[in-house]
Design an enzyme around this catalytic site. Structure first.
Site, PDB file in Angstrom:
ATOM      1  N   HIS A 166      68.457 -12.777 -12.381  1.00  0.00           N
ATOM      2  CA  HIS A 166      67.269 -12.106 -11.820  1.00  0.00           C
ATOM      3  C   HIS A 166      67.224 -10.619 -12.185  1.00  0.00           C
ATOM      4  O   HIS A 166      66.663  -9.812 -11.443  1.00  0.00           O
ATOM      5  CB  HIS A 166      67.211 -12.231 -10.287  1.00  0.00           C
ATOM      6  CG  HIS A 166      67.456 -13.611  -9.774  1.00  0.00           C
ATOM      7  ND1 HIS A 166      66.450 -14.521  -9.542  1.00  0.00           N
ATOM      8  CD2 HIS A 166      68.623 -14.260  -9.476  1.00  0.00           C
ATOM      9  CE1 HIS A 166      66.966 -15.664  -9.108  1.00  0.00           C
ATOM     10  NE2 HIS A 166      68.289 -15.536  -9.064  1.00  0.00           N
ATOM     11  N   SER A 287      59.568  10.644 -30.977  1.00  0.00           N
ATOM     12  CA  SER A 287      58.174  10.748 -30.556  1.00  0.00           C
ATOM     13  C   SER A 287      57.580  11.996 -31.185  1.00  0.00           C
ATOM     14  O   SER A 287      58.270  13.000 -31.368  1.00  0.00           O
ATOM     15  CB  SER A 287      58.121  10.832 -29.028  1.00  0.00           C
ATOM     16  OG  SER A 287      56.985  11.566 -28.614  1.00  0.00           O
ATOM     17  N   LYS A 293      62.808  12.037 -27.018  1.00  0.00           N
ATOM     18  CA  LYS A 293      62.735  10.584 -27.107  1.00  0.00           C
ATOM     19  C   LYS A 293      63.527   9.980 -28.262  1.00  0.00           C
ATOM     20  O   LYS A 293      63.597  10.532 -29.341  1.00  0.00           O
ATOM     21  CB  LYS A 293      61.264  10.140 -27.256  1.00  0.00           C
ATOM     22  CG  LYS A 293      60.426  10.295 -26.006  1.00  0.00           C
ATOM     23  CD  LYS A 293      60.879   9.444 -24.846  1.00  0.00           C
ATOM     24  CE  LYS A 293      60.695   7.977 -25.074  1.00  0.00           C
ATOM     25  NZ  LYS A 293      59.332   7.518 -24.864  1.00  0.00           N
ATOM     26  N   ASN A 295      63.393   6.013 -29.435  1.00  0.00           N
ATOM     27  CA  ASN A 295      62.792   4.727 -29.061  1.00  0.00           C
ATOM     28  C   ASN A 295      63.397   3.554 -29.831  1.00  0.00           C
ATOM     29  O   ASN A 295      63.607   3.655 -31.047  1.00  0.00           O
ATOM     30  CB  ASN A 295      61.284   4.781 -29.312  1.00  0.00           C
ATOM     31  CG  ASN A 295      60.616   5.849 -28.463  1.00  0.00           C
ATOM     32  OD1 ASN A 295      61.011   6.079 -27.319  1.00  0.00           O
ATOM     33  ND2 ASN A 295      59.631   6.521 -29.021  1.00  0.00           N
ATOM     34  N   GLU A 300      61.837  -3.510 -30.312  1.00  0.00           N
ATOM     35  CA  GLU A 300      60.476  -3.760 -29.816  1.00  0.00           C
ATOM     36  C   GLU A 300      59.653  -4.545 -30.827  1.00  0.00           C
ATOM     37  O   GLU A 300      58.864  -5.419 -30.473  1.00  0.00           O
ATOM     38  CB  GLU A 300      59.790  -2.433 -29.506  1.00  0.00           C
ATOM     39  CG  GLU A 300      60.355  -1.762 -28.272  1.00  0.00           C
ATOM     40  CD  GLU A 300      59.805  -0.355 -28.086  1.00  0.00           C
ATOM     41  OE1 GLU A 300      59.291  -0.069 -27.011  1.00  0.00           O
ATOM     42  OE2 GLU A 300      59.879   0.448 -29.042  1.00  0.00           O
ATOM     43  N   LYS A 335      48.603 -21.983 -44.928  1.00  0.00           N
ATOM     44  CA  LYS A 335      49.616 -21.151 -45.604  1.00  0.00           C
ATOM     45  C   LYS A 335      49.771 -19.776 -44.975  1.00  0.00           C
ATOM     46  O   LYS A 335      50.859 -19.208 -44.977  1.00  0.00           O
ATOM     47  CB  LYS A 335      49.274 -21.023 -47.077  1.00  0.00           C
ATOM     48  CG  LYS A 335      49.495 -22.307 -47.824  1.00  0.00           C
ATOM     49  CD  LYS A 335      48.722 -22.351 -49.106  1.00  0.00           C
ATOM     50  CE  LYS A 335      48.201 -23.732 -49.383  1.00  0.00           C
ATOM     51  NZ  LYS A 335      47.120 -24.187 -48.484  1.00  0.00           N
TER      52      LYS A 335
END
Ligand code: ARG
Length: 489
Positions: A166, A287, A293, A295, A300, A335
């Protein structure tokens, strides 16, 4: 055909004989597939070479014509590969392009190549050859990924990692167990691709447009020439089924679902909040506005590409479902999803492998969170049961209270005072209390086959190595066989 009777279309189209009108611009634009099916050129040429040999064997082509065709096709292949080949929308697809260039190059003999063949069986065969070729490349990538996972697992045998359910901390595991969990999923993908290969490995040439052909085509000869295992039983089914593409896309989808889960974990685990892993700079991006930043773009994009691939699978299922037997032009669209998915999976497997090889495991944040998440609460309850002979429900209650006090006082099972422990239960002041909640002990007590104990990890490595070796030798031998055959021809 005498010149007077020539239809206005007969110069432009290889099928133009019966048409009195020029093809409309929209017909050309909607009908073309050359913009994407040129990717099949090598398989189309391979199929044509086998077909020409067969035509010669059954007396439709002379030895001389066969030689001309072979030389012509080889030249076309090199023209395409060196960027010298001219592609034109009016010539529709790769099959028409190759045939018309062949006739341009060698004259009359080129016009005989399409005897006893339709584009319907031709394209179906090309796609089968393409899938078989692609699976070889995917297999190599999958094996590399498995090798990296196993390597990473071995080198992180003595590093702890948090196990989740969880997305809440559950129990401490060895980091090796985490990497091996993904290893087994990708191994299943490799096995699934073996099944797809067996579905795809079929000779369909000789099915003609749909009913078979009016010549005594030697299909067994074709099968051997193309190194395929069996021959299609029904010409209608052969030209109209696309099960092999559906299965290929399903196998890619399953593999991408697995890749996407790993990607998702890497995204979460590399965030400041978790900080369990660090991804190498070279696989991340900054960024344009926020200087701090970093990333996790590769991860992703793998997660994003998995969505595209599931769409590719859906496209194929939807494409087939409403089409009456046998061939329908809708199939031309099969295709695009197939090429797209093939590219996505290869990029994703490579990206994943690079992340696994280059990531850093940050043990101190892991340990902090394992403690903060009370990851050995169950071990403590089990210790109360086995050492203190307390019924499990009661033990559960005691540890529950302990966790509740810890939460209130903002401490963990390790830092809660002796005083507080004593108030909850005198059993908790036992000198072995710290042993009972030890993170490493917790992992090593999971000493069942398939568990996270150190000893069981070593067993798992041995099993994994055995399975991997089987594939490595199978794929290496099939590669060797192919290069020997190429060398001989
Ligand atoms: N480009 C076509 C395809 O990919 C080839 C088959 C054409 N057959 C036809 N009956 N028009 O499906």
């Amino acid at each position: 055909m005498n010149k007077k009777n020539k239809s206005p279309n007969s110069n432009a189209k290889l099928w133009g004989g019966r048409f009195k009108e020029l093809t409309a611009d929209i017909m050309n634009r909607i009908g073309e597939s050359i913009s994407f099916d040129k990717e099949l050129y090598a398989q189309d040429i391979r199929g044509s070479l086998a077909h020409a040999k067969m035509l010669c064997k059954i007396g439709i082509l002379t030895e001389k014509e066969l030689l001309l065709i072979e030389r012509g096709l080889t030249k076309i292949q090199s023209e395409i590969e060196t960027g010298k080949f001219e592609f034109k929308q009016e010539l529709e697809d790769i099959h028409m392009h190759i045939e018309s260039r062949l006739t341009q190059l060698i004259g009359e003999a080129g016009k005989k190549l399409h005897t006893a063949r339709s584009r319907n069986d031709q394209v179906s065969q090309d796609v089968r050859l393409y899938i078989l070729d692609q699976i070889k490349i995917i297999e190599t990538e999958l094996i590399l990924l498995l090798e990296h996972l196993l390597e990473r697992a071995k080198s992180s045998l003595d590093i702890l990692f948090p196990g989740y359910t969880h997305l809440q901390i559950a129990q401490p595991i060895r980091a090796s167990h985490y990497f091996m969990a993904h290893f087994w999923a990708f191994l299943r993908d490799l096995e699934l691709f073996q099944h797809v290969k067996s579905t795809t490995d079929l000779l369909v040439l000789g099915s003609g447009a749909m009913a078979g052909v009016n010549y005594n085509s030697d299909r067994e000869f074709l099968r051997k020439e193309l190194q395929l295992s069996s021959i299609s039983e029904n010409s209608m089914d052969a030209v109209s089924q696309r099960d092999h593409i559906i299965q290929y896309l399903f196998a890619i989808s399953q593999c991408m679902a697995h890749a996407s889960r790993v990607a998702e974990e890497f995204i979460i685990y590399s965030s400041t909040e978790f900080n369990y892993i660090g991804l190498p700079d070279r696989l991340t991006s900054g960024s344009s506005i926020m200087p701090q930043k970093k990333n996790p773009d590769v991860a992703e994009l793998i997660r994003g590409k998995s969505a595209m691939v599931f769409g590719n699978l859906m496209s194929l299922l939807a494409l087939v479902k409403g089409t009456a037997l046998a061939y329908n032009r809708d199939f031309q669209e099969d295709k695009i999803p197939m090429f797209q998915a093939s590219k996505h999976i290869l990029l994703s497997l490579e990206g994943l492998r690079e992340m696994i090889a280059g990531m850093e495991i940050r043990s101190s944040s892991i340990e902090t969170n394992l403690k903060k998440g009370f990851s050995t609460a169950t071990d403590l309850a089990d210790w109360l049961v086995s050492v203190k002979k307390i019924p499990f429900r009661e033990a559960h209650e005691i540890v529950g209270n302990l966790v509740s006090v810890c939460t209130k006082k903002n401490v963990d099972l390790f830092s809660i005072s002796l005083e507080d422990r004593k108030k909850i239960s005198y059993h908790l002041i036992d000198p072995n209390y710290l042993e009972a909640i030890s993170l490493y002990n917790s992992a090593d007590k999971k000493n069942v086959a398939g568990g996270t104990a150190r000893k069981r990890q070593l067993e798992q490595f041995a099993q994994a190595e055995k399975k991997l070796k089987l594939f490595q030798s199978k794929i290496l031998t099939s590669k060797k066989k192919n290069s020997n055959k190429k060398g001989k021809s």
